[in-house]
Design a protein around this motif. Structure first.
Motif, PDB file in Angstrom:
ATOM      1  N   TRP A   3       0.831  -1.201   0.000  1.00 49.86           N
ATOM      2  CA  TRP A   3       0.000   0.000   0.000  1.00 49.86           C
ATOM      3  C   TRP A   3       0.868   1.254   0.000  1.00 49.86           C
ATOM      4  O   TRP A   3       0.587   2.221  -0.717  1.00 49.86           O
ATOM      5  CB  TRP A   3      -0.940   0.004   1.200  1.00 49.86           C
ATOM      6  CG  TRP A   3      -1.927   1.104   1.144  1.00 49.86           C
ATOM      7  CD1 TRP A   3      -3.089   1.153   0.438  1.00 49.86           C
ATOM      8  CD2 TRP A   3      -1.842   2.366   1.829  1.00 49.86           C
ATOM      9  NE1 TRP A   3      -3.727   2.354   0.637  1.00 49.86           N
ATOM     10  CE2 TRP A   3      -2.987   3.107   1.482  1.00 49.86           C
ATOM     11  CE3 TRP A   3      -0.919   2.929   2.694  1.00 49.86           C
ATOM     12  CZ2 TRP A   3      -3.219   4.378   1.984  1.00 49.86           C
ATOM     13  CZ3 TRP A   3      -1.155   4.193   3.182  1.00 49.86           C
ATOM     14  CH2 TRP A   3      -2.300   4.906   2.825  1.00 49.86           C
ATOM     15  N   ALA A   4       1.955   1.238   0.793  1.00 48.75           N
ATOM     16  CA  ALA A   4       2.841   2.401   0.848  1.00 48.75           C
ATOM     17  C   ALA A   4       3.465   2.659  -0.526  1.00 48.75           C
ATOM     18  O   ALA A   4       3.553   3.811  -0.970  1.00 48.75           O
ATOM     19  CB  ALA A   4       3.931   2.187   1.892  1.00 48.75           C
TER      20      ALA A   4
ATOM     21  N   THR B  83       5.420   5.742   8.697  1.00 50.84           N
ATOM     22  CA  THR B  83       6.439   5.476   7.687  1.00 50.84           C
ATOM     23  C   THR B  83       7.836   5.278   8.269  1.00 50.84           C
ATOM     24  O   THR B  83       8.765   4.962   7.518  1.00 50.84           O
ATOM     25  CB  THR B  83       6.512   6.635   6.682  1.00 50.84           C
ATOM     26  OG1 THR B  83       6.810   7.828   7.390  1.00 50.84           O
ATOM     27  CG2 THR B  83       5.218   6.773   5.930  1.00 50.84           C
TER      28      THR B  83
ATOM     29  N   LEU C  43       1.369  10.594   4.226  1.00 47.40           N
ATOM     30  CA  LEU C  43       2.656   9.904   4.287  1.00 47.40           C
ATOM     31  C   LEU C  43       3.820  10.874   4.428  1.00 47.40           C
ATOM     32  O   LEU C  43       4.837  10.548   5.037  1.00 47.40           O
ATOM     33  CB  LEU C  43       2.863   9.046   3.036  1.00 47.40           C
ATOM     34  CG  LEU C  43       2.046   7.776   2.939  1.00 47.40           C
ATOM     35  CD1 LEU C  43       2.368   7.052   1.649  1.00 47.40           C
ATOM     36  CD2 LEU C  43       2.296   6.874   4.125  1.00 47.40           C
TER      37      LEU C  43
ATOM     38  N   ARG D 116      -3.733  13.276  -4.030  1.00 44.08           N
ATOM     39  CA  ARG D 116      -4.755  12.913  -3.038  1.00 44.08           C
ATOM     40  C   ARG D 116      -4.191  13.037  -1.629  1.00 44.08           C
ATOM     41  O   ARG D 116      -2.993  13.141  -1.410  1.00 44.08           O
ATOM     42  CB  ARG D 116      -5.235  11.484  -3.282  1.00 44.08           C
ATOM     43  CG  ARG D 116      -5.959  11.355  -4.593  1.00 44.08           C
ATOM     44  CD  ARG D 116      -6.591  10.010  -4.689  1.00 44.08           C
ATOM     45  NE  ARG D 116      -7.032   9.751  -6.046  1.00 44.08           N
ATOM     46  CZ  ARG D 116      -7.647   8.657  -6.405  1.00 44.08           C
ATOM     47  NH1 ARG D 116      -7.881   7.712  -5.535  1.00 44.08           N
ATOM     48  NH2 ARG D 116      -8.021   8.489  -7.647  1.00 44.08           N
ATOM     49  N   TRP D 117      -5.077  12.970  -0.648  1.00 42.56           N
ATOM     50  CA  TRP D 117      -4.684  13.206   0.734  1.00 42.56           C
ATOM     51  C   TRP D 117      -3.785  12.106   1.287  1.00 42.56           C
ATOM     52  O   TRP D 117      -3.006  12.373   2.199  1.00 42.56           O
ATOM     53  CB  TRP D 117      -5.914  13.376   1.609  1.00 42.56           C
ATOM     54  CG  TRP D 117      -6.775  12.151   1.709  1.00 42.56           C
ATOM     55  CD1 TRP D 117      -7.821  11.831   0.906  1.00 42.56           C
ATOM     56  CD2 TRP D 117      -6.648  11.082   2.633  1.00 42.56           C
ATOM     57  NE1 TRP D 117      -8.356  10.626   1.270  1.00 42.56           N
ATOM     58  CE2 TRP D 117      -7.650  10.144   2.339  1.00 42.56           C
ATOM     59  CE3 TRP D 117      -5.791  10.817   3.692  1.00 42.56           C
ATOM     60  CZ2 TRP D 117      -7.824   8.973   3.049  1.00 42.56           C
ATOM     61  CZ3 TRP D 117      -5.963   9.635   4.402  1.00 42.56           C
ATOM     62  CH2 TRP D 117      -6.969   8.740   4.080  1.00 42.56           C
ATOM     63  N   GLU D 118      -3.850  10.876   0.751  1.00 36.15           N
ATOM     64  CA  GLU D 118      -3.021   9.802   1.285  1.00 36.15           C
ATOM     65  C   GLU D 118      -1.540  10.131   1.181  1.00 36.15           C
ATOM     66  O   GLU D 118      -0.764   9.867   2.096  1.00 36.15           O
ATOM     67  CB  GLU D 118      -3.279   8.469   0.563  1.00 36.15           C
ATOM     68  CG  GLU D 118      -4.670   7.928   0.733  1.00 36.15           C
ATOM     69  CD  GLU D 118      -5.565   8.246  -0.455  1.00 36.15           C
ATOM     70  OE1 GLU D 118      -5.227   9.167  -1.229  1.00 36.15           O
ATOM     71  OE2 GLU D 118      -6.595   7.584  -0.611  1.00 36.15           O
ATOM     72  N   ARG D 119      -1.148  10.681   0.078  1.00 35.18           N
ATOM     73  CA  ARG D 119       0.256  11.040  -0.123  1.00 35.18           C
ATOM     74  C   ARG D 119       0.668  12.128   0.863  1.00 35.18           C
ATOM     75  O   ARG D 119       1.764  12.107   1.412  1.00 35.18           O
ATOM     76  CB  ARG D 119       0.443  11.503  -1.574  1.00 35.18           C
ATOM     77  CG  ARG D 119       1.806  12.014  -1.909  1.00 35.18           C
ATOM     78  CD  ARG D 119       2.730  10.889  -2.303  1.00 35.18           C
ATOM     79  NE  ARG D 119       4.071  11.362  -2.534  1.00 35.18           N
ATOM     80  CZ  ARG D 119       4.724  11.209  -3.653  1.00 35.18           C
ATOM     81  NH1 ARG D 119       4.162  10.594  -4.654  1.00 35.18           N
ATOM     82  NH2 ARG D 119       5.940  11.652  -3.770  1.00 35.18           N
TER      83      ARG D 119
ATOM     84  N   HIS E  36       2.180   1.802  -3.428  1.00 38.48           N
ATOM     85  CA  HIS E  36       1.089   2.250  -4.293  1.00 38.48           C
ATOM     86  C   HIS E  36       0.821   3.742  -4.106  1.00 38.48           C
ATOM     87  O   HIS E  36       0.721   4.503  -5.072  1.00 38.48           O
ATOM     88  CB  HIS E  36      -0.157   1.431  -3.969  1.00 38.48           C
ATOM     89  CG  HIS E  36      -1.396   1.893  -4.629  1.00 38.48           C
ATOM     90  ND1 HIS E  36      -1.638   1.715  -5.971  1.00 38.48           N
ATOM     91  CD2 HIS E  36      -2.487   2.530  -4.135  1.00 38.48           C
ATOM     92  CE1 HIS E  36      -2.830   2.229  -6.264  1.00 38.48           C
ATOM     93  NE2 HIS E  36      -3.351   2.728  -5.174  1.00 38.48           N
ATOM     94  N   ILE E  37       0.745   4.167  -2.866  1.00 38.18           N
ATOM     95  CA  ILE E  37       0.467   5.578  -2.564  1.00 38.18           C
ATOM     96  C   ILE E  37       1.651   6.454  -2.972  1.00 38.18           C
ATOM     97  O   ILE E  37       1.459   7.549  -3.506  1.00 38.18           O
ATOM     98  CB  ILE E  37       0.145   5.753  -1.068  1.00 38.18           C
ATOM     99  CG1 ILE E  37      -1.148   5.012  -0.714  1.00 38.18           C
ATOM    100  CG2 ILE E  37       0.029   7.221  -0.706  1.00 38.18           C
ATOM    101  CD1 ILE E  37      -2.363   5.413  -1.525  1.00 38.18           C
TER     102      ILE E  37
ATOM    103  N   ARG F 103       1.643   7.415  -6.609  1.00 35.74           N
ATOM    104  CA  ARG F 103       0.541   8.265  -7.081  1.00 35.74           C
ATOM    105  C   ARG F 103       1.022   9.680  -7.362  1.00 35.74           C
ATOM    106  O   ARG F 103       1.855  10.224  -6.662  1.00 35.74           O
ATOM    107  CB  ARG F 103      -0.542   8.355  -6.011  1.00 35.74           C
ATOM    108  CG  ARG F 103      -1.500   7.244  -6.072  1.00 35.74           C
ATOM    109  CD  ARG F 103      -2.747   7.670  -5.365  1.00 35.74           C
ATOM    110  NE  ARG F 103      -3.784   6.752  -5.785  1.00 35.74           N
ATOM    111  CZ  ARG F 103      -4.788   6.408  -5.036  1.00 35.74           C
ATOM    112  NH1 ARG F 103      -4.915   6.916  -3.839  1.00 35.74           N
ATOM    113  NH2 ARG F 103      -5.685   5.576  -5.478  1.00 35.74           N
TER     114      ARG F 103
END
Length: 111
Positions: free
Chosen positions: A39-40, A75, A56, A50-53, A42-43, A46
């Protein structure tokens, strides 16, 4: 649960690894570590903002902390395996997969 499935008690002194070989059930700690790593990556790959990045890349506020163990970010253990530039390294998928195996091994060797 696996011990109950096989009718094995702790007094039988059979290792968890041996039980998992018989039941063919995946070790949950290994599975979680692998999914976190994937998942890390994948993000980090990107580029759409988006807010996920942003989460992190978040750094805690600076200033005086109280005594005790400093809080760790999600992280921090990713960076321990892949290095400080882990987000850049995640762009190379083959390298990321190889580092992922080391991460999963490190995560489950002490847990």
């Amino acid at each position: 649960m696996e011990r109950a499935m096989l009718g094995v008690s702790l007094r039988d002194h059979i290792r968890n690894e041996d039980i998992r070989k018989k039941t063919k059930v995946t070790d949950i700690a290994r599975r979680i570590a692998k999914l976190k790593w994937q998942w890390a990556g994948h993000i980090a790959r990107r580029t759409d903002g988006r807010w996920e990045r942003k989460v992190l890349e978040w750094r805690p506020r600076t200033g005086r902390r109280s005594d005790g163990r400093p809080p760790t970010r999600w992280t921090d253990n990713l960076a321990r395996v892949a290095g400080i530039r882990w987000m850049r390294d995640s762009q190379d998928r083959s390298l990321w997969r190889r580092l992922g195996e080391a991460y999963v091994q490190q995560w489950t060797s002490f847990g």
